[in-house]
Design a protein around this motif. Sequence first.
Motif, PDB file in Angstrom:
ATOM      1  N   LEU A   1       0.832  -1.205   0.000  1.00  0.00           N
ATOM      2  CA  LEU A   1       0.000   0.000   0.000  1.00  0.00           C
ATOM      3  C   LEU A   1       0.866   1.253   0.000  1.00  0.00           C
ATOM      4  O   LEU A   1       0.567   2.217  -0.708  1.00  0.00           O
ATOM      5  N   ARG A   2       1.914   1.249   0.793  1.00  0.00           N
ATOM      6  CA  ARG A   2       2.803   2.419   0.826  1.00  0.00           C
ATOM      7  C   ARG A   2       3.394   2.700  -0.545  1.00  0.00           C
ATOM      8  O   ARG A   2       3.498   3.852  -0.958  1.00  0.00           O
ATOM      9  N   SER A   3       3.793   1.635  -1.251  1.00  0.00           N
ATOM     10  CA  SER A   3       4.381   1.846  -2.580  1.00  0.00           C
ATOM     11  C   SER A   3       3.334   2.340  -3.581  1.00  0.00           C
ATOM     12  O   SER A   3       3.669   3.074  -4.507  1.00  0.00           O
ATOM     13  N   LEU A   4       2.081   1.968  -3.387  1.00  0.00           N
ATOM     14  CA  LEU A   4       1.018   2.402  -4.297  1.00  0.00           C
ATOM     15  C   LEU A   4       0.541   3.829  -4.027  1.00  0.00           C
ATOM     16  O   LEU A   4      -0.203   4.388  -4.827  1.00  0.00           O
ATOM     17  N   CYS A   5       0.963   4.418  -2.939  1.00  0.00           N
ATOM     18  CA  CYS A   5       0.591   5.810  -2.656  1.00  0.00           C
ATOM     19  C   CYS A   5       1.136   6.762  -3.720  1.00  0.00           C
ATOM     20  O   CYS A   5       0.625   7.866  -3.889  1.00  0.00           O
ATOM     21  N   ASP A   6       2.170   6.338  -4.423  1.00  0.00           N
ATOM     22  CA  ASP A   6       2.761   7.149  -5.490  1.00  0.00           C
ATOM     23  C   ASP A   6       2.415   6.608  -6.872  1.00  0.00           C
ATOM     24  O   ASP A   6       3.087   6.922  -7.852  1.00  0.00           O
ATOM     25  N   SER A   7       1.352   5.803  -6.951  1.00  0.00           N
ATOM     26  CA  SER A   7       0.952   5.202  -8.223  1.00  0.00           C
ATOM     27  C   SER A   7       0.604   6.266  -9.257  1.00  0.00           C
ATOM     28  O   SER A   7       0.057   7.318  -8.922  1.00  0.00           O
ATOM     29  N   ALA A   8       0.926   5.972 -10.502  1.00  0.00           N
ATOM     30  CA  ALA A   8       0.552   6.871 -11.593  1.00  0.00           C
ATOM     31  C   ALA A   8      -0.960   6.908 -11.781  1.00  0.00           C
ATOM     32  O   ALA A   8      -1.501   7.893 -12.291  1.00  0.00           O
ATOM     33  N   ASP A   9      -1.633   5.843 -11.361  1.00  0.00           N
ATOM     34  CA  ASP A   9      -3.094   5.814 -11.405  1.00  0.00           C
ATOM     35  C   ASP A   9      -3.597   6.579 -10.178  1.00  0.00           C
ATOM     36  O   ASP A   9      -3.439   6.135  -9.050  1.00  0.00           O
ATOM     37  N   HIS A  10      -4.169   7.740 -10.418  1.00  0.00           N
ATOM     38  CA  HIS A  10      -4.540   8.631  -9.317  1.00  0.00           C
ATOM     39  C   HIS A  10      -5.566   8.018  -8.365  1.00  0.00           C
ATOM     40  O   HIS A  10      -5.498   8.242  -7.157  1.00  0.00           O
ATOM     41  N   ALA A  11      -6.506   7.256  -8.897  1.00  0.00           N
ATOM     42  CA  ALA A  11      -7.510   6.621  -8.034  1.00  0.00           C
ATOM     43  C   ALA A  11      -6.849   5.590  -7.120  1.00  0.00           C
ATOM     44  O   ALA A  11      -7.148   5.522  -5.925  1.00  0.00           O
ATOM     45  N   THR A  12      -5.945   4.791  -7.676  1.00  0.00           N
ATOM     46  CA  THR A  12      -5.226   3.803  -6.859  1.00  0.00           C
ATOM     47  C   THR A  12      -4.419   4.503  -5.780  1.00  0.00           C
ATOM     48  O   THR A  12      -4.408   4.071  -4.624  1.00  0.00           O
ATOM     49  N   ALA A  13      -3.741   5.575  -6.136  1.00  0.00           N
ATOM     50  CA  ALA A  13      -2.942   6.320  -5.163  1.00  0.00           C
ATOM     51  C   ALA A  13      -3.825   6.866  -4.039  1.00  0.00           C
ATOM     52  O   ALA A  13      -3.468   6.772  -2.858  1.00  0.00           O
TER      53      ALA A  13
END
Length: 159
Positions: free
Chosen positions: A104-116
Motif C-alpha cells: 500500500l505504501r508503494s502504491l501511494c505514489d501510483s501513476a493511477d490517481h484513483a489507486t494512489a
Amino acid sequence: QEVRQRAIDKDRAAHIVAAIAPVLGGGDGMGRVYGCLAIGNLAVEPHARNAVIDHPDALTHLCRCVGMDHVLARRYSVGAIRNIAVNKKGRDAVLADGVTMQALRSLCDSADHATAAYAKAARDNLEIARSRWRFATHEAALDAPSETGSDSGSGSASS
C-alpha cells in the motif's frame, strides 16, 4: 426519524463472500477486477466486512490482488482494503500478513490517481491501528514497575 435498514444480513453476507472468494484467488483478470469491486462495495456494510475478514481465503486473496499487474484489480483491491480497515477487527486482519502495508505504501505514489488515493486512505486507516499499538505499548512500558520495584513516575500526582 428515518431508520436505515441493513442491505445484507449476516448469513447472506457470508454466502456472497464465499461465492466471490474463489474468483479472487484464481479467476481471470476481469474476474478478479469484479471480485475486488464487489468485495469493496460489500465491505461498507458491517456484516459483509466481517464476512470477508472471517472467511478463510477472501482477505488473503484480496491482499494478493494488491500486487497484480492489472490496474483495475489493483485499484479495486486497495479500495476494498480501505473499506475493510475502518474498524479494529479489519485493521488487525489486514496488518496480520505483514506484506500488504508495504504494498500500500508503494502504491501511494501510483501513476493511477484513483489507486494512489485509495492506497493513501487505506494506509491512513491502517496507521491508526499501528499508532494505537505503539501508544499502548509505550503507555504499558511507562506504567510498568521499574527494576527497583518502584513506580516509573508516569502518573500525575495531586494534592
